[in-house]
Design an enzyme around this catalytic site. Structure first.
Site, PDB file in Angstrom:
ATOM      1  N   ARG A 139       0.668  -1.503   0.121  1.00  0.00           N
ATOM      2  CA  ARG A 139       0.046   0.023  -0.157  1.00  0.00           C
ATOM      3  C   ARG A 139       0.605   1.602  -0.106  1.00  0.00           C
ATOM      4  O   ARG A 139       0.504   2.266  -0.555  1.00  0.00           O
ATOM      5  CB  ARG A 139      -0.352   0.017   0.773  1.00  0.00           C
ATOM      6  CG  ARG A 139      -2.505  -1.109   0.896  1.00  0.00           C
ATOM      7  CD  ARG A 139      -3.046  -1.074   2.093  1.00  0.00           C
ATOM      8  NE  ARG A 139      -2.398  -1.732   3.559  1.00  0.00           N
ATOM      9  CZ  ARG A 139      -2.801  -1.055   5.131  1.00  0.00           C
ATOM     10  NH1 ARG A 139      -4.217  -0.899   5.209  1.00  0.00           N
ATOM     11  NH2 ARG A 139      -2.251  -1.510   5.972  1.00  0.00           N
ATOM     12  N   ASN A 189      -6.654  -1.867   2.215  1.00  0.00           N
ATOM     13  CA  ASN A 189      -6.408  -3.858   1.762  1.00  0.00           C
ATOM     14  C   ASN A 189      -7.850  -4.356   2.490  1.00  0.00           C
ATOM     15  O   ASN A 189      -8.812  -4.540   3.061  1.00  0.00           O
ATOM     16  CB  ASN A 189      -6.234  -4.704   2.944  1.00  0.00           C
ATOM     17  CG  ASN A 189      -4.460  -4.391   3.119  1.00  0.00           C
ATOM     18  OD1 ASN A 189      -3.615  -4.480   1.730  1.00  0.00           O
ATOM     19  ND2 ASN A 189      -3.850  -4.416   3.793  1.00  0.00           N
TER      20      ASN A 189
END
Length: 720
Positions: free
Chosen positions: A17, A35
């Site tokens: 990320r 996520n």
């Protein structure tokens, strides 16, 4: 332009990320990344050229620990988004995300660890998005701090600032911590646990050390009394201990480190690597008695780096367990009766994980650093599968869709604690990957605890899989193939459908089915399991009265074998190696599985290329010919005889495969089974086969021994 992107694979807990955030920001794109239970989702919006570049770089420049399996892109109308953010994780839906394996401390964290000006100077739990604990601390998915064993350590202000800063290496690194907010180290009442641990090690004490996946037992490797004391306390007579070195230079003082071994030693997985021991290696005899190899590893946690840097010499680091039980990992440790002191910490370990073991680039034990990364399957599972594995070197495997999740090393299922580890591991994997098995595969042996576990389950379809078919299927799955192939399955023991003990098999096999077309000629195993513990019994079974007086009980055992008294028939290649080891005076009695064969390989001179002859009649290999050749060759140096035996077995494999090719038209061979852990035999066989026009499949992702059986069972069940 707006694109919705799904990224599947090992993409949580590896800095994915933050990487996406930095990439999108650099390209001036708007959107978000987050996520969820399926992996990573991305929304990206901006100029078409910038979006195109983003999609190109997304996979190409991914973080080092990421394992991207698939990127799916869909188009939707622009939404007028501004800025790019990391979204909150979504814990809803069907779980398809993959969990990263634990990873060795990265270079950036090491620099901080030894920088006196850094606030994490000498802090034994330093980590970032590129390294540190993963699998061993994950309780559930998605991979966020509250669902790890770091949940009990709230971040301090400076750590929270790093965690929230997209430009920081610890941006959304879940185990982020420091001395003010993270786990702490203890050794009794010592104010400096590291210094006290080093002092005790130098004094010759046995130290228990809590690591990443469990406790280890440590002594200074060059200290003969300490090494002998550890061996006595562990009740481990001969099996070698692993040794941890400070760095590669120190490793080169102990072993001949070739390029492949160097790559394995220094990889982020940090396995134990078996290498030839140097004659003048400064290691106590009790570390690896009678063994020409040492298992070396480099530090893989900050704690190990601190200990080794201060100790300045190699130390034994062996699994902390009671005899025959799995590695201890819960607090308080049960090792107080073995260790003089315990170097402990208060970060809980959720799942135990032994060190992985590699030799010549091949996995012998797949555990920490590898599990639970999946093995992709050649054929998708029609229904979720649980494969229960074998008895020795057990692993289990859960599979769904095209992923097979082979577990960490469980061990030998021969006691309650190991069985408990097996059942708890299945529960954890089932929850982590949201797999409720509908099909359960098991070995045909009715007395294996793994088989009994399978037979005790309700509401599932049971699939019994022959042991050696599972070996060949494991090799096929490891290479993402379905067959058919000529399968050569050479190992110690496997339950045969004909009621005999198999172990030296030539199969025509695919994931769907198999046919046994040849094997080593069967001989009795006098005394059953006693013949495994005492290799001379197999020499007696093979040669009978052709020789006399080899052992005080020789005639008794020969008579037992001839009359079939407690003497089941076996075609095992492992037992043939045992017989040869006994005849060559290597070992009459073993203290750990495969010891006689291991020492026979070490005895062999690899420069010898000629081979003992062996007959193969209708694809039945007359192994006794190799043993008679040893008798006829008496007076020749033993290393030469050991090499000629190995070369004879390799030649028999080639001959058997050529006959199988003539019969079937197949020219691809799959090699599997514990006997192929023998690098000399494996190399000779692969070279002979390749030189004679065969395509050879060997193991890469899972061990060739019984640690790979569960993958084969799962692959077979997926097809059925």
């Amino acid at each position: 332009m707006h694109r919705d992107v799904r990224v599947d694979g090992v993409v949580q807990g590896v800095g994915f990320r933050p990487y996406v955030h930095a990439l999108a920001t650099r390209l001036r794109l708007a959107g978000r990344v987050g996520n969820d239970v399926a992996g990573v989702f991305v929304e990206v919006e901006g100029a078409p050229a910038d979006v195109g570049e983003f999609l190109t770089l997304l996979e190409r420049d991914a973080p080092p620990l990421a394992r991207i399996e698939r990127v799916r892109v869909s188009e939707s109308p622009p939404r007028g988004l501004s800025g790019f953010e990391i979204a909150l994780s979504d814990a809803h839906g069907v779980r398809n995300t993959l969990v990263s394996a634990d990873s060795a401390t990265c270079d950036d964290c090491l620099r901080e660890l030894f920088d006196p000006a850094d606030r994490r100077y000498r802090y034994p739990f330093v980590n970032c998005t590129n390294c540190g604990p993963r699998f061993t601390i994950v309780r559930d998915v998605p991979y966020d701090r509250p669902l790890t064993t770091m949940a009990g350590f709230p971040m301090c202000g400076p750590c929270r600032a790093e965690y929230d800063d997209p430009r920081d290496r610890r941006f959304h690194a879940q185990p982020t911590c420091c001395p003010d907010c993270g786990p702490s180290l203890t050794l009794g009442e010592a104010s400096d646990p590291i210094a006290e641990a080093v002092r005790r090690l130098r004094r010759g004490e046995v130290l228990a050390i809590k690591g990443l996946g469990g406790y280890h037992l440590a002594v200074v490797a060059s200290h003969p009394t300490a090494a002998a004391e550890l061996r006595a306390r562990k009740h481990r007579e001969d099996k070698p201990f692993a040794v941890m070195c400070t760095d590669v230079e120190q490793a080169r003082e102990l072993c001949a480190v070739d390029e492949q071994s160097l790559r394995d030693l220094t990889s982020h997985r940090r396995p134990i690597v078996l290498m030839p021991r140097l004659a003048d290696a400064p290691v106590a005899q009790a570390v690896a008695p009678g063994n020409r190899h040492l298992g070396l590893m480099l530090p893989y946690t900050p704690l190990h780096h601190l200990l080794l840097r201060d100790l300045a010499e190699p130390m034994v680091l062996t699994s902390g367990n009671l005899s025959e039980e799995p590695i201890a990992y819960r607090d308080p440790t049960p090792l107080a009766g073995i260790a003089d002191a315990v170097l402990d910490h208060n970060r809980p370990i959720h799942i135990r994980a032994d060190d992985s073991v590699v030799r010549a680039g091949a996995l012998l034990r797949r555990s920490r650093g590898y599990a639970p990364e999946p093995v992709p399957l050649a054929r998708r599972c029609r229904q979720p599968v649980l494969a229960c594995g074998a008895e020795l070197k057990n692993t289990f495997c859960l599979a769904k869709d095209d992923h097979a999740f082979v577990s960490h090393h469980i061990g030998d299922l021969e006691n309650l604690e190991t069985y408990r580890s097996f059942t708890e591991g299945i529960e954890h994997f089932s929850r982590l990957f949201e797999i409720t098995p509908r099909v359960v595969a098991h070995d045909l042996h009715p007395d294996y605890l793994s088989t009994k576990y399978a037979l005790g389950l309700d509401g599932v379809e049971l699939v019994g899989v022959q042991h050696h078919h599972a070996h060949i299927a494991s090799c096929l799955a490891d290479n993402r193939e379905a067959g058919p192939v000529i399968g050569v399955a050479f190992d110690g023991t496997g339950y045969g459908p004909d009621g005999t003990i198999w172990g030296g098999e030539f199969l025509l096999a695919s994931l769907d089915d198999f046919e046994r077309i040849g094997h080593l000629a069967a001989v009795p195993m006098p005394g059953g399991a006693a013949a495994i513990r005492q290799p001379w019994r197999m020499a007696a079974a093979y040669l009978g009265t052709e020789i006399r007086g080899w052992h005080p009980d020789w005639e008794t055992v020969v008579s037992m074998a001839r009359k079939g008294i407690n003497s089941p028939l076996t075609s095992s290649a492992g037992r043939l190696f045992d017989a040869a080891a006994a005849l060559l005076g290597v070992r009459d009695e073993i203290n750990y599985e495969g010891q006689a064969a291991v020492e026979l390989e070490q005895l062999a001179d690899p420069t010898i290329t000629d081979a003992y002859p062996v007959r193969i009649d209708e694809l039945i290999v007359q192994g006794v010919d190799l043993l008679r050749a040893i008798l006829d060759d008496r007076g020749t140096p033993r290393p030469v005889m050991a090499a000629r035996f190995h070369n004879g077995v390799a030649a028999a494999i080639l001959d058997g495969c050529q006959q199988a090719r003539d019969r079937s038209g197949l020219s691809t061979v799959a090699l599997s089974g514990g006997v192929f852990q023998n690098v000399l035999l494996h190399t000779r066989a692969v070279n002979l086969l390749a030189d004679n026009g065969f395509r050879v499949l060997t193991h890469r992702r899972v061990p060739t021994n019984d640690g790979g059986i569960s993958l084969g069972q799962a692959a077979i069940s997926a097809c059925r």
